[in-house]
Enzyme design. Structure first.
Site, mmCIF file in Angstrom:
data_model
loop_
_atom_site.group_PDB
_atom_site.id
_atom_site.type_symbol
_atom_site.label_atom_id
_atom_site.label_comp_id
_atom_site.label_asym_id
_atom_site.label_seq_id
_atom_site.Cartn_x
_atom_site.Cartn_y
_atom_site.Cartn_z
ATOM 1 N N HIS A 267 0.956 -1.292 -0.100
ATOM 2 C CA HIS A 267 0.047 -0.177 -0.098
ATOM 3 C C HIS A 267 1.036 1.267 -0.226
ATOM 4 O O HIS A 267 0.472 2.326 0.684
ATOM 5 C CB HIS A 267 -1.032 -0.071 1.312
ATOM 6 C CG HIS A 267 -1.890 -0.981 1.254
ATOM 7 N ND1 HIS A 267 -3.147 -0.788 0.231
ATOM 8 C CD2 HIS A 267 -2.280 -2.208 1.743
ATOM 9 C CE1 HIS A 267 -3.874 -2.136 0.458
ATOM 10 N NE2 HIS A 267 -3.281 -2.776 1.244
ATOM 11 N N ASP A 327 -0.747 -4.956 5.996
ATOM 12 C CA ASP A 327 -1.721 -5.811 5.393
ATOM 13 C C ASP A 327 -1.553 -5.932 4.062
ATOM 14 O O ASP A 327 -0.764 -5.178 3.060
ATOM 15 C CB ASP A 327 -3.147 -5.358 5.495
ATOM 16 C CG ASP A 327 -3.313 -3.754 4.911
ATOM 17 O OD1 ASP A 327 -2.148 -3.089 4.976
ATOM 18 O OD2 ASP A 327 -4.271 -3.653 4.368
ATOM 19 N N GLU A 328 -2.009 -7.117 3.419
ATOM 20 C CA GLU A 328 -2.104 -7.380 1.787
ATOM 21 C C GLU A 328 -0.969 -7.184 1.131
ATOM 22 O O GLU A 328 -1.060 -6.301 0.233
ATOM 23 C CB GLU A 328 -3.413 -6.555 1.309
ATOM 24 C CG GLU A 328 -4.654 -6.597 1.817
ATOM 25 C CD GLU A 328 -5.767 -5.779 1.302
ATOM 26 O OE1 GLU A 328 -6.703 -6.252 0.804
ATOM 27 O OE2 GLU A 328 -5.750 -4.573 1.201
ATOM 28 N N VAL A 329 0.268 -7.494 1.565
ATOM 29 C CA VAL A 329 1.554 -7.448 0.848
ATOM 30 C C VAL A 329 1.488 -8.298 -0.288
ATOM 31 O O VAL A 329 1.398 -9.808 -0.071
ATOM 32 C CB VAL A 329 2.695 -7.642 1.829
ATOM 33 C CG1 VAL A 329 3.824 -7.351 0.998
ATOM 34 C CG2 VAL A 329 2.507 -6.588 3.005
#
Lengths: 532, 532
Positions: A267, A327-329
């Site tokens: 992100h 998160d969400e790597v």
């Protein structure tokens, strides 16, 4: 029209059961439901001219207490929205004084609310006076909010309050609301108004997801290029240091903490624009493809940059928490990059990129700890590495069995915040506020100690489809429902059908206070369109 | 900052393909897509001081034409939103005159748009001038709207327009938008703003679902008790005659028809409060239960009342159409009532209550026809009685195979309006605007004559969950997508992906004009938060 206070006096709550005139405003509830509340039909008239807030003699806080002085002024306007000194005089044949006496045990008027702040208060309203007692100024703010909600008006505009006893305190210490100012920029007024409505709902943590892939609106003094190149616009779509201070002070005045999130290593696309060597170059075969992935966790410059940035964050944001994301790597870019491959080998990570992310997050959390800050991270960080070496707070966001996750996190001895069932940004039916009444954050198998580690919950308003045009109606009143479940006694607030008329009433209060809260169903509020 | 017009000039559309600076505003499209449009990169600068609208010599309308005089003034402000006489002078080293010359074939400046109004126009923009030709003033309004959308600004605030040729006309004559002012009252400003945005989207029929079960806000001069007793509040939640006139005139100025709906015999609970003998008393066994059902179709007083009401409606609303509703009639109450039973017997209806509803609707439609008005009804009326004795317009609203219904209705020789796929009120994902690009109102098997009977479509914003707090972001920009499908060439507008960037741009135009249109996805508009 001259009418005696007596003839127009309405005994609000008791009357409700007997007879509700079309024009009677039913303003006698408090949202979220206090732990204990007793109300009677005996009412006092309130005359704006003879109404005052005052510090009781035994109060640690006295005139000069910034938080409460400002709150007295603010709540006067909220309680008497159309007061003018001359205005309503002729309506009052027997104006009587009414004094709200506030007593605070500890001073702390110039500090910030934090995770240990005592928000409890006792409020006793009787004829001609109210007594509000609390341990801290933050508790006094909660009590003033409840007091303001108790005041109602009859059809002639006269003000009343019923005899009431309240003993109140929050169920959870952390009652958050996330705004995302990266996917769409939110102008300052939208953030400040959100803080206002949070205070009305007794939410107490503003989780500022300030930057993300699409834009970097935070104007850093250490790294000004981040917003200069990473914001949607370098002048109009940024938060200056002064803007941030204004948000923090506006929040402080309402007993709200501001927890900033600088989400990494994923992100971070917008970060790369102003900090060229920060992101991992992705490769196509043996050549860089020209695109970039997550923060590059293999080079020292990354950690030096993060340390300087976090030092600034510590300086700018007074709260003891900072959200580090995690998160969400996506691992695809790391996988493609030969230098990352070499680093993995050197570290003995094999091809397990979750280890690389854990390594990065541990390093960032160590920096944060050295700065005397508590890290919050998204649950991914915990999931990748369930045996934490350090203390941090986990925010549970993934759908599915979130209670299973709560159980695992607390079993590992970490504090946890529940966001999963409170994602508000999706344009799902308004009615889905009722679902929150089925959310039971402690309904997992675990010890008492484990349950104590559940410090609260958070409503999340992600920004993909939300900007200032639709923020408020999408947030309110749905967020109020979550706010009640986080403040009130769970057993007394399990029934959404019972909550419905109360929430309708509270939604009308929000509208009257200038919050664009959308309707729950068919109907109307009495003064609904003033100021909207 | 003094800059020559030349240095800051941007060849908008052509440049787009080559290079888009972060600060260039890409304002060169027209929404909905014109039937034919050709644009070049040659641009003219526009200087507010030297810009004018004028009537061409051969125009039937000249100064004094209310509709166009007002439109010239309105569009000047829209095109130059921050114009002040002194303001921008120094930015213009070589200010050049620009004249928009308008030529209208027929006058009709004081009339109302109707179902036969010709809305076609031709617009030719070249260096220093534009020529707009149309048959009617309503066509000229559409052309002015397109012209206003062609003007764009560079980063220094200078105005430009590119050389453009447009030949344009609507695909369907009826492009409606329904607002429901009964389930929630909508203040006048919300209705007027909706009309503004309709004009920007070239929607041309405001279907005013003005009354329904929950409230009767229309203040009738013949039957003042209807709103006095049936509105949410008899003073604050009503539309006075003057309010209605204001809506009609605001709409007329924008070439928009106002079609009121007085829905009966169902959806009339609020009518019963001010007109006691109108509704059917429901029975429990042999006794009236105290509740009421649909309008009582068995007594003469009902028809006398409806005739007087419709006479007033004819007088107040100039449009040749009036919507009579006729949807969702529950038969339970009629079934329970012994007088209705006797009437059924007398009429030979057996126990078929659809015949009773048909009987009622036929009577009301006859009254309407005698008043020289065309009736629109919801599809239920047709479904109950497929062999119409009179001419009326059917509005298709039921989900399922709406094309099958279109086929049946047109086979019976009736005109039809399609609303079924355009229900906007449900809080479904914003992204569902893309669905409208799959709606093909003529894709049913039928003759050419049948297809001609499809006069258009309508977006419906029912009021259960909608009031002024969330109306605009829920309507816009989704309604724009439907508007495009009703105006533009179907073959050129089948691809939602191609429409996406154009709709994003148009949404920013709406926001700039003060319409709270919600975002389609991540991003920003340049001047997005002015006035919101």
């Amino acid at each position: 029209m001259a009418r005696t206070a007596h003839s127009s006096r309405l005994r609000c709550c008791l009357l409700l059961a007997v007879f509700v005139s079309q024009f009677v405003e039913r303003v006698c509830g408090v949202w979220p439901l206090p732990q204990e509340i007793q109300q009677s039909g005996d009412s006092s008239g309130l005359s704006p001219q003879l109404f005052s807030f005052t510090y009781s003699q035994d109060s640690a806080a006295q005139t000069g207490c910034s938080v409460l002085d400002t709150a007295f002024k603010r709540y006067f306007s909220i309680i008497f929205p159309d007061f003018t000194k001359e205005g309503l005089h002729d309506m009052w044949l027997e104006p009587k004084a009414f004094v709200v006496s506030v007593s605070v045990k500890t001073r702390g008027c110039d500090g910030y609310p934090d995770e240990d702040s005592d928000e409890s208060y006792n409020l006793s309203v009787s004829d001609g006076q109210a007594v509000l007692r609390s341990v801290t100024v933050w508790g006094a703010l909660r009590g003033l909010e409840s007091f303001s909600q108790l005041v109602y008006r009859d059809d002639y505009g006269a003000y009343f309050i019923n005899k009431t006893e309240i003993v109140d305190f929050p169920r959870f210490a952390f009652r958050g609301l996330l705004l995302d100012t990266s996917r769409h920029y939110l102008p300052l007024h939208a953030i400040l108004k959100t803080l206002d409505a949070m205070a009305y709902s007794k939410l107490n943590v503003f989780h500022w997801h300030i930057v993300d892939d699409p834009s970097f609106p935070y104007q850093s003094r250490t790294f000004p290029d981040l917003s200069k190149k990473g914001a949607f616009h370098p002048f109009t779509h940024i938060y200056t240091q002064s803007d941030v201070m204004r948000v923090i002070e506006h929040a402080r005045m309402r007993g709200i903490r501001v927890v900033p999130e600088f989400d990494s290593p994923g992100h971070t696309q917008s970060w790369g624009k102003g900090q060229p060597d920060l992101l991992t170059p992705c490769y196509k075969g043996s050549m860089p493809s020209g695109t970039f992935g997550p923060v590059d966790p293999t080079v020292d410059t990354t950690y030096r940059f993060m340390e300087r940035l976090l030092k600034e964050v510590k300086f700018v944001f007074p709260d003891s928490y900072v959200h580090l994301g995690g998160d969400e790597v996506s691992f695809a870019c790391w996988q493609s990059n030969p230098n990352v491959g070499k680093f993995m080998e050197k570290m003995g990570f094999g091809r397990d990129f979750t280890k690389l992310e854990s390594f990065y997050m541990e390093s960032i959390m160590n920096i944060t700890a050295a700065l005397n800050k508590t890290s919050i991270v998204w649950q991914d960080v915990f999931d990748y590495h369930e045996r934490p070496r350090s203390q941090y707070v986990v925010e549970v966001w993934k759908q599915g069995c979130y209670l299973c996750e709560m159980r695992r996190v607390t079993k590992a001895g970490l504090k946890v915040i529940l966001a999963a069932p409170f994602y508000l940004d999706l344009p799902i039916p308004t009615q889905n506020w009722a679902r929150y009444y089925g959310v039971r954050p402690l309904a997992f198998r675990g010890t008492k100690e484990q349950k104590k580690l559940v410090i609260g919950g958070e409503v999340a308003m992600w920004g993909e489809y939300v900007d200032a045009t639709n923020l408020h109606p999408r947030l309110w009143p749905r967020a109020c429902a979550a706010a009640e479940r986080l403040w009130s006694n769970e057993e007394k607030t399990l029934n959404a059908d019972l909550a419905f008329p109360r929430l309708e009433e509270f939604r009308c209060k929000l509208v009257r206070r200038g919050i664009q809260a959308e309707p729950l169903f068919v109907g109307h509020c009495k003064q609904e369109f003033n100021g909207l």
